[in-house]
Design an enzyme around this catalytic site. Structure first.
Site, mmCIF file in Angstrom:
data_model
loop_
_atom_site.group_PDB
_atom_site.id
_atom_site.type_symbol
_atom_site.label_atom_id
_atom_site.label_comp_id
_atom_site.label_asym_id
_atom_site.label_seq_id
_atom_site.Cartn_x
_atom_site.Cartn_y
_atom_site.Cartn_z
ATOM 1 C CG ASP A 101 -1.862 -1.130 1.280
ATOM 2 O OD1 ASP A 101 -2.167 -1.688 0.207
ATOM 3 O OD2 ASP A 101 -2.310 -1.474 2.399
HETATM 4 N N1 URA Z 1 -1.277 -5.916 3.843
HETATM 5 C C1 URA Z 1 -1.756 -4.648 3.858
HETATM 6 O O1 URA Z 1 -2.789 -4.379 4.434
HETATM 7 N N2 URA Z 1 -1.055 -3.700 3.221
HETATM 8 C C2 URA Z 1 0.134 -3.940 2.583
HETATM 9 O O2 URA Z 1 0.741 -3.008 2.050
HETATM 10 C C3 URA Z 1 0.605 -5.238 2.594
HETATM 11 C C4 URA Z 1 -0.105 -6.215 3.227
#
Ligand code: URA
Length: 245
Positions: A101
């Site tokens: 993310d």
């Molecule tokens: N899980 C999440 O919620 N975000 C990420 O960036 C990676 C795994």
């Protein structure tokens, strides 16, 4: 491949920089000074710059400590991408293996090796990804059991078992206004959308900070500050390519 392209793709500079190296007589083609940038290099030829052999490799592998605020994509109209952070001018068609993310930090693997990416991302391979996470509140024994048994995060199936480790309770997260939080490591073998945030949300916790620290056997180099990157070592490449994860 043309000699100037070969040199540029092997990391010796941009096309115009390597042409200059050739003009300056610093490039040896087999045993003799290279004369023309357009000269063809075959697998039997040996190329040297300033006396050091230059080896061109088809695939490139970088580990980046992704900072928050950068998106896991090759191009983006609005935000900087992980690929934008790799400054080597010769880097070819790199892409991130899997997505973090925008606000997640940590290990991002960038390569142009599609077959490796496919193996690492394939759901059937169950490649372990470990994250350091800070969440609101205190985890209960019941929460930990949920993670072990699989959680309903609104998909058609429960999540696969996740392993929680090094759980440190009761840290303060003053900056966020939370009075109590918990820090821990979580290892998952899937890559569902916002998976970790959704797993913690399912047990009533909000993720305050998330950082990926490993993919399979590949560990984030602790010496890399957010935004810094390096090429994988020969050993790291061999382990990944052999499927040692
Ligand atoms: N899980 C999440 O919620 N975000 C990420 O960036 C990676 C795994």
């Amino acid at each position: 491949m043309r000699l100037d392209k070969y040199l540029a793709q092997a990391g010796m500079g941009t096309r115009s920089e390597v042409k200059k190296l050739i003009r300056q007589g610093r490039v040896l083609f087999n045993e003799t000074p290279a004369d023309r940038p357009e000269r063809k290099v075959t697998e039997n030829d040996r190329v040297f710059v300033d006396g050091k052999q230059v080896v061109w490799e088809q695939y490139e592998y970088f580990m980046l400590n992704k900072p928050a605020g950068v998106v896991s994509a090759t191009k983006d109209a609005k935000d900087r991408t992980v690929v934008d952070l790799i400054k080597c001018p010769h880097s070819r068609e790199l892409f991130p293996v899997g997505r973090l993310d925008k606000d997640t930090e940590g290990l991002s693997l960038l390569t142009n090796d599609g077959a490796l990416a496919h193996r690492l991302l394939s759901p059937g391979k169950h490649v372990e990804k470990t994250y350091f996470v800070r969440v609101t509140g205190v985890l209960t024994e019941q929460d930990i059991l949920f993670f072990q048994n699989g959680i309903d995060i609104g998909d058609s199936t429960l999540t696969k078992p996740a392993v929680l480790s090094r759980i440190e309770k009761g840290q303060r997260a003053a900056a966020t206004g939370e009075t109590v939080c918990t820090e821990l490591f979580i290892t998952i073998t899937e890559g569902r959308y916002h998976q970790i945030k959704r797993m913690f949300a399912a047990v009533g916790k909000k993720v305050l900070y998330l950082k990926r620290v490993s993919i399979g056997g590949l560990q984030l180099d602790q010496g890399l500050k957010p935004g810094e990157y390096r090429r994988l070592t020969e050993q790291e490449k061999a382990d990944l390519c052999k499927g040692n994860f």
